[in-house]
Design an enzyme around this catalytic site. Structure first.
Site, PDB file in Angstrom:
ATOM      1  N   SER A   1     -57.972 -85.843  20.935  1.00 26.22           N
ATOM      2  CA  SER A   1     -58.859 -86.697  21.723  1.00 26.22           C
ATOM      3  C   SER A   1     -58.051 -87.358  22.829  1.00 26.22           C
ATOM      4  O   SER A   1     -56.836 -87.599  22.676  1.00 26.22           O
ATOM      5  CB  SER A   1     -59.487 -87.784  20.847  1.00 26.22           C
TER       6      SER A   1
ATOM      7  N   TYR B   1     -58.227 -94.562  14.802  1.00 27.51           N
ATOM      8  CA  TYR B   1     -58.611 -93.326  15.479  1.00 27.51           C
ATOM      9  C   TYR B   1     -57.570 -92.909  16.512  1.00 27.51           C
ATOM     10  O   TYR B   1     -57.152 -91.741  16.554  1.00 27.51           O
ATOM     11  CB  TYR B   1     -59.973 -93.494  16.142  1.00 27.51           C
TER      12      TYR B   1
END
Length: 257
Positions: free
Chosen positions: A139, A152
């Site tokens: 990501s 995350y």
């Protein structure tokens, strides 16, 4: 080029879009999800030919289950040409709250250990064959840490570093390791975000571009390219300026919220 692709997290979002992209390009599918009934219903809704796909039930957090799913795929369908470790979760945390440490553990178990366990059954056979591609979905959030995103962001930074290490190990044997870092994609993971999401992509658009990237054998790619530019700029910003820019930015929803 066509062959067999194995995709985790295939029951929704990016994984589902990737499955449909590969299928329409003539590939056979090995699809992994916890919710196999949902995945089977989707396959029937899309009129997928049963002989061209197989579904394996596994939670990537369960190392024994996800490695067994990989072994089952090899036994039933043969060794894949492409393995896409897509399954992942995104949950905000506050490290000052004790219960959020367990949330962080679960994020790492899914996004990191789960990714490594997804690849594990295929590495030695691919090295012996001398071909194949292992694709890790990272990501843009792995480029720099964002407030409220500690679990995350750090997990996706680890995906980037892990795949880079694995790439060096596999390269001499003809096996490619491709790291794809999505920007904001319109999926169930992002729809509850309470902040702006520039260059938001639809899953099918992302899947089409990712398909090209894997076929090209790129080592690392941010999709869309605009977020790649943003990521480079963020990486270059001095810490003091980066911190000021993010001051007051809305945080990711915590699990309890």
């Amino acid at each position: 080029m066509s062959g067999l692709v194995y995709i985790t997290g295939a029951s929704s979002g990016i994984g589902q879009a990737l499955a449909l992209q590969y299928y329409r390009a003539g590939w056979r599918l090995g699809l992994v999800a916890r919710r196999t009934s949902d995945l089977q219903l989707w396959a029937q809704t899309q009129d997928l030919t049963p002989a061209r796909y197989a579904i394996y039930g596994a939670d990537v957090c369960d190392v024994a289950a996800i490695t067994a799913a990989g072994q089952a795929c090899i036994a039933a369908q043969g060794l894949p040409d492409v393995v896409i470790a897509n399954a992942g979760i995104s949950v905000g945390i506050d490290s000052a709250i004790f219960d959020d440490l367990e949330v962080m553990r679960r994020v790492y178990a899914t996004n990191n250990i789960g990714l490594a366990a997804t690849f594990q059954p295929f590495i030695t056979p691919m090295l012996q064959r001398g071909s194949g591609a292992l694709v890790g979905i990272a990501s843009v959030a792995g480029i720099r840490g964002l407030p409220g995103h500690a679990a995350y962001c750090s997990s996706k930074a680890a995906v980037i570093s892990y795949c880079e290490s694995l790439r060096g190990e596999c390269r001499p044997y003809g096996v490619k390791v491709v790291t794809i870092a999505p920007g904001y994609i319109d999926t169930p993971l992002t729809r509850e975000n309470r902040y702006s999401m520039p260059f938001l992509m639809q899953p099918e658009d992302f899947a089409a571009r990712a398909f090209q990237v894997v076929n090209e054998g790129a080592s690392f790619r941010v999709i869309p390219w605009q977020m790649g530019l943003v990521a480079r700029l963020l990486r270059l910003l001095p810490n003091a300026l980066f911190d000021r820019l993010l001051a007051g930015r809305p945080r990711k929803h915590r699990q309890a919220e």
